[in-house]
Design a protein around this motif. Structure first.
Motif, short mmCIF file in Angstrom:
data_model
loop_
_atom_site.label_atom_id
_atom_site.label_comp_id
_atom_site.label_asym_id
_atom_site.label_seq_id
_atom_site.Cartn_x
_atom_site.Cartn_y
_atom_site.Cartn_z
N SER A 149 0.82 -1.22 0.00
CA SER A 149 0.00 0.00 0.00
C SER A 149 0.85 1.26 0.00
N GLY A 150 2.08 1.15 0.47
CA GLY A 150 2.94 2.32 0.57
C GLY A 150 3.84 2.56 -0.63
N LEU A 151 3.46 2.04 -1.80
CA LEU A 151 4.28 2.30 -2.98
C LEU A 151 4.42 3.81 -3.18
N ASN A 152 5.63 4.28 -3.33
CA ASN A 152 5.82 5.71 -3.54
C ASN A 152 5.69 6.05 -5.03
N ALA A 153 5.69 7.31 -5.34
CA ALA A 153 5.49 7.76 -6.72
C ALA A 153 6.56 7.21 -7.66
N GLY A 154 7.80 7.09 -7.18
CA GLY A 154 8.88 6.56 -8.02
C GLY A 154 8.66 5.10 -8.37
N ASP A 155 8.27 4.29 -7.36
CA ASP A 155 7.99 2.88 -7.62
C ASP A 155 6.80 2.72 -8.56
N VAL A 156 5.78 3.52 -8.35
CA VAL A 156 4.59 3.44 -9.19
C VAL A 156 4.95 3.80 -10.63
N GLU A 157 5.72 4.86 -10.79
CA GLU A 157 6.14 5.28 -12.14
C GLU A 157 6.96 4.18 -12.81
N LEU A 158 7.85 3.58 -12.08
CA LEU A 158 8.73 2.55 -12.63
C LEU A 158 7.99 1.25 -12.94
N HIS A 159 7.08 0.83 -12.06
CA HIS A 159 6.48 -0.48 -12.18
C HIS A 159 5.06 -0.52 -12.72
N CYS A 160 4.28 0.53 -12.52
CA CYS A 160 2.85 0.48 -12.83
C CYS A 160 2.43 1.25 -14.07
N ARG A 161 3.28 2.12 -14.58
CA ARG A 161 2.92 2.92 -15.75
C ARG A 161 2.72 2.00 -16.95
N LEU A 162 1.59 2.20 -17.63
CA LEU A 162 1.29 1.41 -18.83
C LEU A 162 1.89 2.08 -20.05
N PRO A 163 2.37 1.30 -21.01
CA PRO A 163 2.86 1.88 -22.26
C PRO A 163 1.73 2.63 -22.97
N ASP A 164 2.09 3.69 -23.69
CA ASP A 164 1.09 4.50 -24.40
C ASP A 164 0.20 3.65 -25.31
N GLU A 165 0.78 2.63 -25.93
CA GLU A 165 0.01 1.76 -26.82
C GLU A 165 -1.13 1.06 -26.07
N LEU A 166 -0.86 0.57 -24.86
CA LEU A 166 -1.91 -0.09 -24.08
C LEU A 166 -2.96 0.90 -23.61
N VAL A 167 -2.56 2.11 -23.28
CA VAL A 167 -3.53 3.14 -22.89
C VAL A 167 -4.47 3.42 -24.06
N ARG A 168 -3.91 3.52 -25.28
CA ARG A 168 -4.76 3.72 -26.47
C ARG A 168 -5.71 2.54 -26.67
N GLU A 169 -5.20 1.34 -26.46
CA GLU A 169 -6.04 0.15 -26.64
C GLU A 169 -7.18 0.12 -25.61
N ILE A 170 -6.92 0.56 -24.40
CA ILE A 170 -7.99 0.65 -23.40
C ILE A 170 -9.04 1.64 -23.88
N ARG A 171 -8.59 2.82 -24.31
CA ARG A 171 -9.54 3.84 -24.77
C ARG A 171 -10.35 3.38 -25.97
N ASN A 172 -9.75 2.56 -26.83
CA ASN A 172 -10.43 2.09 -28.04
C ASN A 172 -11.01 0.69 -27.88
N SER A 173 -11.10 0.21 -26.66
CA SER A 173 -11.51 -1.18 -26.41
C SER A 173 -12.98 -1.45 -26.70
N GLY A 174 -13.79 -0.43 -26.75
CA GLY A 174 -15.23 -0.64 -26.92
C GLY A 174 -15.95 -0.79 -25.59
N TYR A 175 -15.19 -0.88 -24.50
CA TYR A 175 -15.81 -0.95 -23.18
C TYR A 175 -16.18 0.46 -22.73
N ALA A 176 -17.22 0.55 -21.92
CA ALA A 176 -17.67 1.83 -21.40
C ALA A 176 -16.53 2.51 -20.64
#
Length: 125
Positions: free
Chosen positions: A16-43
């Motif tokens: 629960s205590g992941l800091n901003a640096g860890d989140v940026e390093l480990h959790c950021r999605l590639p831009d391509e996947l963000v686009r695919e989420i937006r274009n997924s057809g899901y609400a």
């Protein structure tokens, strides 16, 4: 190969205590996947759920449990990436209330995007 990159493999939940640096390093999605989420057809209301599931499966190799509590810094960063308002929602259960079929469909979509396959008799061969 650095073990640091794989530090969350096998985890059932993220610290629960992941800091901003860890989140940026480990959790950021590639831009391509963000686009695919937006274009997924899901609400649009489900985009954050998809992003959380993508990030969690990529980090741990596991599907996110419905009761999963997500680190606040992770939620904030994913909301920023998706261009949606930050939310106080902290679990997949609250994102998918009364939507068992939807979460199942999303998990299949996420596994496909990350090129994960289910382990069955075909995989065993």
């Amino acid at each position: 190969m650095s073990s640091y990159r794989y530090r969350f493999v096998g985890y059932e939940k993220l610290p629960s205590g992941l800091n901003a640096g860890d989140v940026e390093l480990h959790c950021r999605l590639p831009d391509e996947l963000v686009r695919e989420i937006r274009n997924s057809g899901y609400a649009k209301r489900y985009h954050l759920g998809l992003a959380v599931q993508l990030s969690f499966l990529a980090l741990t190799g596991r599907n996110a449990d419905a009761a999963l509590k997500m680190p606040g810094a992770m939620l904030s960063m994913l909301c920023e990436q998706l261009g949606i308002h930050s939310t106080a929602i902290a679990s997949l259960k609250s994102l998918y209330s009364n939507a068992d079929r939807t979460i199942s469909n999303h998990r299949a979509w996420v596994r496909e995007k990350l090129l994960f396959s289910t382990y069955d008799s075909n995989a065993e061969e």
